[in-house]
Design a protein around this motif. Structure first.
Motif, short mmCIF file in Angstrom:
data_model
loop_
_atom_site.label_atom_id
_atom_site.label_comp_id
_atom_site.label_asym_id
_atom_site.label_seq_id
_atom_site.Cartn_x
_atom_site.Cartn_y
_atom_site.Cartn_z
N LYS A 182 25.87 28.39 16.74
CA LYS A 182 27.14 28.09 17.09
C LYS A 182 27.48 29.06 18.25
CE LYS A 182 29.23 27.16 12.63
NZ LYS A 182 30.20 27.57 11.81
N GLU A 183 26.51 30.17 18.54
CA GLU A 183 26.65 31.20 19.52
C GLU A 183 26.22 30.48 20.81
OE1 GLU A 183 27.61 34.01 19.79
OE2 GLU A 183 27.86 34.06 17.59
N LEU A 184 25.44 29.18 20.77
CA LEU A 184 25.10 28.70 21.87
C LEU A 184 26.00 27.50 22.50
CD1 LEU A 184 22.55 28.41 23.81
CD2 LEU A 184 21.67 26.90 22.37
N LYS A 185 26.58 27.13 21.74
CA LYS A 185 27.85 26.10 22.02
C LYS A 185 28.56 26.37 23.32
CE LYS A 185 31.29 22.95 20.13
NZ LYS A 185 31.96 22.73 18.76
N PRO A 186 29.00 27.20 23.43
CA PRO A 186 29.76 27.61 24.76
C PRO A 186 29.04 27.32 26.08
CG PRO A 186 30.52 29.29 23.34
CD PRO A 186 29.28 28.59 22.54
N PHE A 187 27.75 27.51 25.76
CA PHE A 187 27.03 27.25 27.08
C PHE A 187 26.40 26.11 27.25
CE2 PHE A 187 27.84 31.53 27.46
CZ PHE A 187 27.61 32.25 26.35
N VAL B 230 23.48 36.66 30.66
CA VAL B 230 22.15 36.53 30.93
C VAL B 230 21.71 35.23 31.47
CG1 VAL B 230 19.63 37.34 30.27
CG2 VAL B 230 21.70 38.47 29.57
N VAL B 231 21.03 35.26 32.70
CA VAL B 231 20.52 33.76 33.08
C VAL B 231 19.02 34.03 33.02
CG1 VAL B 231 20.71 32.29 35.14
CG2 VAL B 231 22.57 33.64 34.48
N LEU B 232 18.34 33.17 32.53
CA LEU B 232 16.78 33.20 32.28
C LEU B 232 16.19 32.13 33.38
CD1 LEU B 232 16.68 33.42 28.47
CD2 LEU B 232 16.52 35.17 30.09
N ASN B 233 15.29 32.55 34.28
CA ASN B 233 14.43 31.67 34.67
C ASN B 233 13.42 30.77 33.82
OD1 ASN B 233 12.79 30.27 36.47
ND2 ASN B 233 12.82 32.14 38.11
N ASN B 234 13.55 29.43 33.83
CA ASN B 234 12.73 28.67 33.08
C ASN B 234 11.34 28.89 33.22
OD1 ASN B 234 12.63 27.23 35.37
ND2 ASN B 234 12.88 25.18 34.35
N GLU C 195 15.69 34.44 21.27
CA GLU C 195 15.79 34.77 19.79
C GLU C 195 16.29 36.27 19.79
OE1 GLU C 195 13.28 35.05 15.66
OE2 GLU C 195 12.15 34.62 17.46
N ARG C 196 16.01 37.06 20.56
CA ARG C 196 16.43 38.36 20.55
C ARG C 196 17.78 38.61 21.07
NH1 ARG C 196 11.16 42.56 21.17
NH2 ARG C 196 9.94 41.67 19.63
N LEU C 197 17.87 37.96 22.01
CA LEU C 197 19.33 37.82 22.65
C LEU C 197 20.47 37.40 21.66
CD1 LEU C 197 18.40 36.62 26.35
CD2 LEU C 197 19.34 38.99 25.83
N GLU C 198 20.20 35.87 21.05
CA GLU C 198 20.98 35.75 20.19
C GLU C 198 21.19 36.52 18.95
OE1 GLU C 198 19.37 31.91 19.31
OE2 GLU C 198 20.26 30.74 21.22
N LYS D 251 25.47 36.83 25.54
CA LYS D 251 25.28 35.46 26.18
C LYS D 251 24.24 35.07 27.05
CE LYS D 251 30.73 35.41 26.08
NZ LYS D 251 31.72 35.51 26.85
N TRP D 252 23.69 33.98 27.00
CA TRP D 252 22.72 33.56 28.08
C TRP D 252 22.67 32.19 28.39
CZ3 TRP D 252 19.13 29.89 27.08
CH2 TRP D 252 18.99 29.11 25.92
N ASP D 253 22.10 31.80 29.35
CA ASP D 253 21.85 30.72 29.96
C ASP D 253 20.47 30.31 30.58
OD1 ASP D 253 22.76 27.88 30.54
OD2 ASP D 253 24.41 28.53 31.59
N PHE D 254 20.21 29.26 31.15
CA PHE D 254 19.18 28.89 31.88
C PHE D 254 19.35 28.60 33.17
CE2 PHE D 254 16.25 27.57 28.18
CZ PHE D 254 15.26 28.45 28.52
N TYR D 255 18.46 29.31 34.08
CA TYR D 255 18.35 28.73 35.48
C TYR D 255 17.08 27.97 35.70
CZ TYR D 255 16.54 28.75 40.47
OH TYR D 255 16.02 28.55 41.44
N SER D 256 17.27 26.41 35.75
CA SER D 256 16.12 25.65 35.69
C SER D 256 15.45 25.80 37.19
CB SER D 256 16.47 24.26 35.19
OG SER D 256 17.08 24.17 33.89
N ASP D 257 14.40 26.33 37.45
CA ASP D 257 13.68 26.57 38.75
C ASP D 257 12.92 25.18 38.83
OD1 ASP D 257 12.57 27.02 41.01
OD2 ASP D 257 12.03 28.99 40.57
#
Length: 260
Positions: free
Chosen positions: A106-111, A126-130, A140-143, A148-154
């Motif tokens: 559920k924590e991931l749903k907004p993103f 937090v934005v993670l480079n894929n 896993e540790r962020l959650e 909050k986190w999201d992906f930047y798809s490089d």
């Protein structure tokens, strides 16, 4: 021959090159058909009209793209500095769906929304480079920490990107102290390859978008950090960063690690 091959490859690394090649091939094929085939007058007339009108139509579409979607006409390899690409392109719009791995989170749903506006303007993310390793452990540790986190798809195929280990963190200037320290602590404990950290920098050519100041980007270009004069993080500096009691002190610690 290898030199020309690289030039041709780089030509296809961005939408502008693809549009240009499509236009040239289309016009060339149509012209070849007119000169080499024995078509009726009516069919030849249609082809001639097409050759004349197609570039005009393409120009109109190109003008529309330049006005409305100019950020999408360039790839990262077109920028001399990768950081300039990050500050001009809303990379949140090109995210990777991690929900397939953990669909019930559920924590991931907004993103999973495509629009950046769905994210709270006052919040940080937090934005993670894929392309960085240990993404699963880091996520896993962020959650677990409700961060909050999201992906930047490089997806850039640029040649200079293959040998870049992505060991940098870009820390937004408006990220709250406790949020920044919590994320950095997780990064330092999870990924020992993180060696550099920088703050977003304004330039004479552009202003850093507001959302960049509220993000922590993990997996920034190592080459960019080195070229901009950043010293590698030491264990002592990491400890000082995590012990900082104000955001000003945290920023000063980072800036003091720049090479003057």
């Amino acid at each position: 021959m290898n030199k020309y091959g690289k030039q041709i490859k780089s030509f296809f690394n961005n939408p502008l090159g693809i549009i240009g090649m499509f236009l040239v091939l289309t016009e060339g094929i149509a012209a070849f058909v007119i000169t080499q085939s024995q078509l009726e007058f009516t069919l030849n007339l249609i082809l001639v009209i097409f050759i004349v009108l197609f570039p005009v139509l393409t120009l109109c579409c190109f003008v529309y793209l330049v006005i409305k979607h100019h950020k999408k006409l360039y790839g990262p390899s077109d920028y001399k500095d990768e950081a300039n690409f990050l500050t001009t392109f809303n990379y949140v719009a090109e995210k990777q769906m991690y929900a397939e791995v953990k669909p019930n989170n559920k924590e991931l749903k907004p993103f999973l929304d495509n629009e950046l506006e769905k994210i709270d303007e006052e919040g940080s993310i937090v934005v993670l480079n894929n392309k960085i390793k240990n993404n699963d452990v880091l996520i896993e540790r962020l959650e677990k920490s409700n961060i909050k986190w999201d992906f930047y798809s490089d997806t850039s195929p640029s040649e200079h990107d293959y040998d870049d280990p992505k060991e940098s963190i870009w820390l937004g200037k408006k990220v709250p102290l406790e949020f920044a320290k919590a994320v950095l602590k997780i990064c330092f404990q999870t990924d020992t390859r993180i060696k550099y950290i920088r703050l977003p920098e304004e330039s004479d050519f552009f202003d850093v978008p507001e959302y960049v100041h509220r993000e922590i980007f993990i997996g920034g270009s190592t080459k960019t950090s080195i070229n901009r004069g950043t010293k590698p993080l030491t264990e002592e500096l990491k400890k000082e960063i995590l012990d900082a009691n104000s955001i000003e002190k945290l920023h000063n610690l980072i800036k003091n690690n720049y090479i003057e």
